[in-house]
Design a protein around this motif. Structure first.
Motif, PDB file in Angstrom:
ATOM      1  N   PHE A 127       0.865  -1.183   0.000  1.00  0.00           N
ATOM      2  CA  PHE A 127       0.000   0.000   0.000  1.00  0.00           C
ATOM      3  C   PHE A 127       0.896   1.226   0.000  1.00  0.00           C
ATOM      4  O   PHE A 127       1.670   1.440   0.927  1.00  0.00           O
ATOM      5  CB  PHE A 127      -0.911  -0.017   1.225  1.00  0.00           C
ATOM      6  N   ASP A 128       0.823   2.005  -1.045  1.00  0.00           N
ATOM      7  CA  ASP A 128       1.690   3.157  -1.184  1.00  0.00           C
ATOM      8  C   ASP A 128       1.105   4.437  -0.612  1.00  0.00           C
ATOM      9  O   ASP A 128       1.853   5.337  -0.268  1.00  0.00           O
ATOM     10  CB  ASP A 128       2.030   3.389  -2.665  1.00  0.00           C
ATOM     11  N   GLY A 129      -0.204   4.570  -0.564  1.00  0.00           N
ATOM     12  CA  GLY A 129      -0.759   5.795   0.007  1.00  0.00           C
ATOM     13  C   GLY A 129      -2.193   6.051  -0.396  1.00  0.00           C
ATOM     14  O   GLY A 129      -2.713   5.480  -1.348  1.00  0.00           O
ATOM     15  N   ARG A 130      -2.803   6.934   0.372  1.00  0.00           N
ATOM     16  CA  ARG A 130      -4.172   7.384   0.090  1.00  0.00           C
ATOM     17  C   ARG A 130      -4.128   8.896  -0.098  1.00  0.00           C
ATOM     18  O   ARG A 130      -3.559   9.619   0.716  1.00  0.00           O
ATOM     19  CB  ARG A 130      -5.102   7.017   1.244  1.00  0.00           C
ATOM     20  N   TYR A 131      -4.757   9.344  -1.174  1.00  0.00           N
ATOM     21  CA  TYR A 131      -4.691  10.742  -1.578  1.00  0.00           C
ATOM     22  C   TYR A 131      -6.096  11.302  -1.782  1.00  0.00           C
ATOM     23  O   TYR A 131      -6.962  10.624  -2.328  1.00  0.00           O
ATOM     24  CB  TYR A 131      -3.883  10.878  -2.869  1.00  0.00           C
ATOM     25  N   LEU A 132      -6.273  12.540  -1.363  1.00  0.00           N
ATOM     26  CA  LEU A 132      -7.536  13.251  -1.561  1.00  0.00           C
ATOM     27  C   LEU A 132      -7.285  14.410  -2.506  1.00  0.00           C
ATOM     28  O   LEU A 132      -6.393  15.227  -2.274  1.00  0.00           O
ATOM     29  CB  LEU A 132      -8.083  13.772  -0.224  1.00  0.00           C
ATOM     30  N   ASP A 189      -6.271   5.643  -4.034  1.00  0.00           N
ATOM     31  CA  ASP A 189      -5.203   4.873  -3.397  1.00  0.00           C
ATOM     32  C   ASP A 189      -4.168   4.535  -4.454  1.00  0.00           C
ATOM     33  O   ASP A 189      -4.511   4.325  -5.622  1.00  0.00           O
ATOM     34  CB  ASP A 189      -5.735   3.565  -2.805  1.00  0.00           C
ATOM     35  N   VAL A 190      -2.913   4.468  -4.035  1.00  0.00           N
ATOM     36  CA  VAL A 190      -1.848   4.000  -4.908  1.00  0.00           C
ATOM     37  C   VAL A 190      -1.297   2.728  -4.275  1.00  0.00           C
ATOM     38  O   VAL A 190      -0.856   2.735  -3.125  1.00  0.00           O
ATOM     39  CB  VAL A 190      -0.744   5.064  -5.087  1.00  0.00           C
ATOM     40  N   ILE A 191      -1.365   1.642  -5.029  1.00  0.00           N
ATOM     41  CA  ILE A 191      -0.889   0.347  -4.576  1.00  0.00           C
ATOM     42  C   ILE A 191       0.077  -0.172  -5.626  1.00  0.00           C
ATOM     43  O   ILE A 191      -0.274  -0.298  -6.801  1.00  0.00           O
ATOM     44  CB  ILE A 191      -2.058  -0.641  -4.373  1.00  0.00           C
ATOM     45  N   PHE A 217      -5.351  10.707   5.138  1.00  0.00           N
ATOM     46  CA  PHE A 217      -4.770  10.790   3.807  1.00  0.00           C
ATOM     47  C   PHE A 217      -3.281  11.077   3.927  1.00  0.00           C
ATOM     48  O   PHE A 217      -2.857  11.808   4.821  1.00  0.00           O
ATOM     49  CB  PHE A 217      -5.430  11.913   2.997  1.00  0.00           C
ATOM     50  N   ASP A 218      -2.515  10.526   3.003  1.00  0.00           N
ATOM     51  CA  ASP A 218      -1.085  10.820   2.976  1.00  0.00           C
ATOM     52  C   ASP A 218      -0.831  12.218   2.437  1.00  0.00           C
ATOM     53  O   ASP A 218       0.081  12.904   2.891  1.00  0.00           O
ATOM     54  CB  ASP A 218      -0.347   9.773   2.145  1.00  0.00           C
ATOM     55  N   LYS A 219      -1.638  12.620   1.472  1.00  0.00           N
ATOM     56  CA  LYS A 219      -1.557  13.967   0.902  1.00  0.00           C
ATOM     57  C   LYS A 219      -2.964  14.418   0.545  1.00  0.00           C
ATOM     58  O   LYS A 219      -3.807  13.606   0.156  1.00  0.00           O
ATOM     59  CB  LYS A 219      -0.701  14.007  -0.378  1.00  0.00           C
ATOM     60  N   ILE A 220      -3.190  15.726   0.659  1.00  0.00           N
ATOM     61  CA  ILE A 220      -4.445  16.346   0.241  1.00  0.00           C
ATOM     62  C   ILE A 220      -4.070  17.459  -0.720  1.00  0.00           C
ATOM     63  O   ILE A 220      -3.350  18.395  -0.351  1.00  0.00           O
ATOM     64  CB  ILE A 220      -5.243  16.892   1.438  1.00  0.00           C
ATOM     65  N   ILE A 221      -4.545  17.344  -1.951  1.00  0.00           N
ATOM     66  CA  ILE A 221      -4.113  18.237  -3.025  1.00  0.00           C
ATOM     67  C   ILE A 221      -5.303  18.999  -3.590  1.00  0.00           C
ATOM     68  O   ILE A 221      -6.344  18.417  -3.874  1.00  0.00           O
ATOM     69  CB  ILE A 221      -3.443  17.430  -4.160  1.00  0.00           C
ATOM     70  N   ARG A 222      -5.136  20.291  -3.751  1.00  0.00           N
ATOM     71  CA  ARG A 222      -6.159  21.095  -4.417  1.00  0.00           C
ATOM     72  C   ARG A 222      -5.519  21.816  -5.599  1.00  0.00           C
ATOM     73  O   ARG A 222      -4.301  21.945  -5.689  1.00  0.00           O
ATOM     74  CB  ARG A 222      -6.803  22.091  -3.455  1.00  0.00           C
ATOM     75  N   VAL A 247      -5.461  14.985  -8.299  1.00  0.00           N
ATOM     76  CA  VAL A 247      -4.640  13.995  -7.592  1.00  0.00           C
ATOM     77  C   VAL A 247      -3.670  13.332  -8.564  1.00  0.00           C
ATOM     78  O   VAL A 247      -2.479  13.205  -8.277  1.00  0.00           O
ATOM     79  CB  VAL A 247      -5.504  12.896  -6.938  1.00  0.00           C
ATOM     80  N   LEU A 248      -4.180  12.890  -9.690  1.00  0.00           N
ATOM     81  CA  LEU A 248      -3.344  12.171 -10.648  1.00  0.00           C
ATOM     82  C   LEU A 248      -2.210  13.037 -11.180  1.00  0.00           C
ATOM     83  O   LEU A 248      -1.075  12.561 -11.326  1.00  0.00           O
ATOM     84  CB  LEU A 248      -4.199  11.632 -11.793  1.00  0.00           C
ATOM     85  N   ALA A 249      -2.487  14.300 -11.467  1.00  0.00           N
ATOM     86  CA  ALA A 249      -1.434  15.203 -11.947  1.00  0.00           C
ATOM     87  C   ALA A 249      -0.343  15.345 -10.893  1.00  0.00           C
ATOM     88  O   ALA A 249       0.855  15.304 -11.208  1.00  0.00           O
ATOM     89  CB  ALA A 249      -2.024  16.561 -12.320  1.00  0.00           C
TER      90      ALA A 249
END
Length: 171
Positions: free
Chosen positions: A6-11, A26-28, A69-74, A159-161
């Motif tokens: 499990f690499d992380g959870r991102y919002l 999630d990134v797995i 979340f590991d990171k929260i990006i806007r 998130v993807l960017a």
């Protein structure tokens, strides 16, 4: 059988006053997976304070259901076209910040719109439909997968960017 790492959870947040979008990814093993994409609509017939409260409440629900979340990006936003536009966007940002803070969470990163369009839509002037198609491709969603609104696909694109720029996933 190999156990997945499990690499992380991102919002990801596509914040507006009328229909903010939220996407949890999630990134797995370096592969992004969409957990949820949601939005909340607010009516322009309501006072701004009520609309901000709705957004804050929705952010609180997302944080409670899917955090931490590991990171929260806007999406980065620097220049409102008018005072009213600035009031609406920054008020919505503050509402999201307040909702997230109830769980000890805060925005960790931003990504600009041009990067989102270039990395996800294929070029710096990509249309919403091109960005949505890029989100489906990167997340390996079927071509007929439909997001409820472009606010949801935009939140996922944010998130993807960020993940692509950070080298966490491949485009």
């Amino acid at each position: 059988m190999k156990k997945e790492k499990f690499d992380g959870r991102y919002l990801g947040l596509d914040i507006s006053l009328s229909s903010p979008g939220f996407a949890v990814i999630d990134v797995i093993n370096g592969k992004p997976k969409l957990i949820t994409a949601r939005h909340v609509k607010t009516s322009s017939k309501l006072p701004d304070g009520v609309r901000f409260s709705i957004i804050e409440s929705f952010a609180t629900v997302i944080a409670g259901e899917y955090g931490p979340f590991d990171k929260i990006i806007r999406e980065d936003y620097k220049r409102p076209a008018s005072k009213r536009q600035g009031q609406a966007i920054y008020g919505a940002w503050a509402a999201v910040d307040s909702g997230l803070s109830r769980f000890g969470l805060a925005i960790t990163d931003e990504v600009n719109a041009a990067s989102v369009k270039r990395l996800i839509g294929g070029h710096g002037k990509a249309e919403k439909s091109e960005v949505e198609a890029g989100v489906r491709r990167i997340l390996r969603l079927p071509d007929d997968y439909v997001f409820a609104t472009d606010d949801e696909s935009d939140a996922a694109a944010i998130v993807l960017a960020w993940l692509i720029e950070a080298g966490e996933v491949d485009a």
